[in-house]
Design an enzyme around this catalytic site. Sequence first.
Site, PDB file in Angstrom:
ATOM      1  N   SER A 155      52.851   7.076  61.273  1.00 32.10           N
ATOM      2  CA  SER A 155      51.440   6.838  61.097  1.00 32.10           C
ATOM      3  C   SER A 155      50.927   7.099  59.678  1.00 32.10           C
ATOM      4  CB  SER A 155      50.660   7.737  62.062  1.00 32.10           C
ATOM      5  OG  SER A 155      50.919   9.108  61.788  1.00 32.10           O
TER       6      SER A 155
ATOM      7  N   SER B 188      56.255  10.546  61.562  1.00 32.22           N
ATOM      8  CA  SER B 188      55.193   9.948  60.736  1.00 32.22           C
ATOM      9  C   SER B 188      55.152  10.388  59.288  1.00 32.22           C
ATOM     10  CB  SER B 188      53.833  10.207  61.368  1.00 32.22           C
ATOM     11  OG  SER B 188      53.672   9.385  62.491  1.00 32.22           O
TER      12      SER B 188
ATOM     13  N   LYS C  95      46.227  13.059  54.015  1.00 30.58           N
ATOM     14  CA  LYS C  95      46.137  12.190  55.198  1.00 30.58           C
ATOM     15  C   LYS C  95      44.859  12.512  55.966  1.00 30.58           C
ATOM     16  CE  LYS C  95      49.014  10.811  59.219  1.00 30.58           C
ATOM     17  NZ  LYS C  95      50.248  11.108  59.984  1.00 30.58           N
TER      18      LYS C  95
END
Length: 507
Positions: free
Chosen positions: A161, A185, A86
């Site tokens: 997210s 997330s 990420k």
Amino acid sequence: MTDWTDPTQVTRASALEMADAMRAGTVTSVELVQAHLDRIAAVDGPVHAFLYVNAEEALATAAAVDADRATGAALPLLAGVPIAIKDVLVTKGMPTTAGSRILEGWLPPYDATVTAKVRAARMPILGKTNMDEFAMGSSTEHSGYGPTHNPWDLERIPGGSGGGSSASLAAWETPLAIGSDTGGSIRQPAAVTGTVGVKPTYGGVSRYGAIALASSLDQLGPCARTVADTAALHEVMGGHDVMDATSLDEPVPSCLEAARDGAANGLAGVRIGVVKELGGEGYQDGVKQRFEEGLDHLRALGAEIVEVSCPSFKYALAAYYLILPSEASSNLAKFDSVRFGLRVERDTIEKTMGATRAEGFGDEVKRRIILGTYALSAGYYDAYYGSAQKVRTLIQRDFAAAFEQADVLVSPTAPTTPFKIGERIDDPLAMYLNDVATIPANLAGIPGMSLPAGVAPEDGLPVGFQILAPAHEDARLYRIGAALEKALVAQWGGPLASLAPELEVAP
Ligand code: GLN
């Protein structure tokens, strides 16, 4: 049985199967990395899971692993298995944006501790995955670089997210990914893409080099398509780090051993608490149905199911949306046009800072900075931030009482299956509601897992099953998750992602 000479089959294997095949000499790391790079080239146009593809370095890492393996050298368990990271984690020499235009073009001069651990485990890094700007969101629509699309239905959100990490797994672009979970997330994106995601105990994984959203809530964790794969990655990521003042000084939990134990031996004697407040009204029918079926499987595996009540959970969302913006407004003050990334030049430094922040930050980030600075202002500090911290204590007490009655707690991960891109973008409250079931764990610092529970009958889209354990008891998640997964996968004939419709492949 996987045919390791067929690149389309190679990308469908689990990370641990890939590791076994490399050890047996049936496939090389270079072949694995190339198959995934080809898959990314073929499908990532429409999916848009990646912000940066690190092809050259990934192939070089793979070649070095293959060469060492050829000499018979001892290698770490996941050596040669590719991974996606990420974009919230800093990666030396690789662009890192946290999904924000304010960091466009920034090249970090150092590696996050977790990045360094992945490199030390000799895992080729395929690239950086898309995310909501500074991890604020539940859909990846708040990314400064455009949304990621859910491989199950490209018109739908992949969660947020960490929607880039979850979508890259469901699209077979990588077997492993890293996420960060401040309010859900990792878990909510896993739920809506039919993949597995784990938020470890707060402090179990170093946050050094993870771009902070809310420091008292943030935790990095493993994402994959199977429980055992997340377990193996958790063990790579975890452990004490002197660079993180909140890092736990205790051994990494035996996640993989727990997963194997759960899958082999079932759950006799385990008490599982269903949280009354995390279900019922506001939860989609198909989500409730798959959750109930999950409970039936757990019963059949020998577990005892009890109901527990956590009355303060109804205030969790409100407390979170005071604590998070307060911490975020402070963490984001460092993006001042001087130290990192974007700089919009004006005639005074104050105007330069203002113009840079006005241009570099998106609407959701600005909304939360305004909320946070207001909640922390002298006149309102006690009324807002102070009250929210008291609610946080009540939530921790609810968990403590519930864990007296049960070894783990369970609920649906998210109230609905993935919604359409654009549907909630103008309605922050509707967006925030996605995380009602995941946020309490962050407020209490406890570990949580989401694993696939099947697809909702009404729309054919994935549903997530959440398991929560007491702090430091991360291994319980893997034991129970692996047992439940085994029962479910027997029905599906493979990981849930294999039931998703085939993506069109670019020529
Ligand atoms: N969706 C939640 C939020 O917008 C959770 C974010 C996260 O875990 N990073 O704050």
